[in-house]
Design an enzyme around this catalytic site. Sequence first.
Site, PDB file in Angstrom:
ATOM      1  N   ASP A   1      19.579  54.280  81.577  1.00  0.00           N
ATOM      2  CA  ASP A   1      20.226  55.059  80.512  1.00  0.00           C
ATOM      3  C   ASP A   1      19.929  54.418  79.158  1.00  0.00           C
ATOM      4  OD1 ASP A   1      21.427  56.614  82.468  1.00  0.00           O
ATOM      5  OD2 ASP A   1      23.242  55.392  82.508  1.00  0.00           O
TER       6      ASP A   1
ATOM      7  N   TYR B   1      23.077  45.489  89.342  1.00  0.00           N
ATOM      8  CA  TYR B   1      23.633  45.775  88.016  1.00  0.00           C
ATOM      9  C   TYR B   1      24.901  44.963  87.781  1.00  0.00           C
ATOM     10  CZ  TYR B   1      20.870  50.116  88.168  1.00  0.00           C
ATOM     11  OH  TYR B   1      19.857  51.036  88.251  1.00  0.00           O
TER      12      TYR B   1
ATOM     13  N   ASP C   1      29.858  57.345  80.139  1.00  0.00           N
ATOM     14  CA  ASP C   1      29.695  56.039  79.491  1.00  0.00           C
ATOM     15  C   ASP C   1      30.202  56.099  78.051  1.00  0.00           C
ATOM     16  OD1 ASP C   1      27.705  57.158  77.888  1.00  0.00           O
ATOM     17  OD2 ASP C   1      26.050  56.143  78.888  1.00  0.00           O
TER      18      ASP C   1
ATOM     19  N   ARG D   1      27.319  54.817  86.719  1.00  0.00           N
ATOM     20  CA  ARG D   1      28.289  55.604  85.946  1.00  0.00           C
ATOM     21  C   ARG D   1      29.163  56.454  86.865  1.00  0.00           C
ATOM     22  NH1 ARG D   1      25.409  59.394  82.475  1.00  0.00           N
ATOM     23  NH2 ARG D   1      23.522  58.932  83.644  1.00  0.00           N
TER      24      ARG D   1
END
Length: 280
Positions: free
Chosen positions: A68, A96, A110, A203
């Site tokens: 992203d 992550y 987000d 997300r």
Amino acid sequence: EAGGAALGRAADKLFSLSGLFAVRKPKGPTSAAVLNLLKERLLAEAGVKTNGNKRNQVLKIGHGGTLDSAATGVLVVGIGKGTKMLGTMLAGSKKYTAIGMLGKATDTLDATGKVTEEKPYDQVTKGDLENVLQKFTGDIMQVPPLYSALKKDGERLSTLMKRGEAVEAKPPRPVRVYSLSLQKFQPPLFTLDVECSGGFYVRSLVNDIGKELSTCATVQELTRTKQGPFTLEEHALQEDKWTIDEIARSLEHCTALLLGEPARKKLKTEHPGETAVICE
């Protein structure tokens, strides 16, 4: 003359580069924009004029999985014949670190999006959060976000959303979470470490965790710390190292790394719509 010869050598070296390496994607630009910048830098260093020059078509470069624009971290890049190896990167495991915020939901899931919901979160304890994480570990079904690089009729969902078109959610699909742990809990913020399969959206995970806790949650910060054998600390080239020589050195190092990589079993469903992005 000497300058011209040196540029010629630089161009020859650039066009002979082949394999996979990793760069550190900064926060802000899209993954495609980072790739374009990298390509511009390399062609400029080699003295290759891009306007109307057929030589430009020869530099094949692509990335193995979109991050992203608000996210940072490891972006695996294929150059030359390495672009053919990017498919395995998409399917492979990734790690992550995500900072989530309780009590707020946004349309993009987000911090870049519009707030769509606010709920109290004071009732959530560290224990509650840890218990919920167990439900999201292993083989799970996940609905991808509407704002994503997934495609409908050849167009990205995020593009359609930004145009204000009605977009239906994609059906849930199988994804795999190898490990999920809570690193920090300072309400409303919490920090997670996640190791997951290809096609997984952090997300969506954070959004789902919020719902599961009877509140809402959104990603504040997202960093990809590892993709396949490439780690952020050891292998991802910072922007000042986006040079022909540094990449050549990195490619040598990374080829050895890839040969030593044990293959993760692929999930039965390879996700259509997530293809390696090749810029020609």
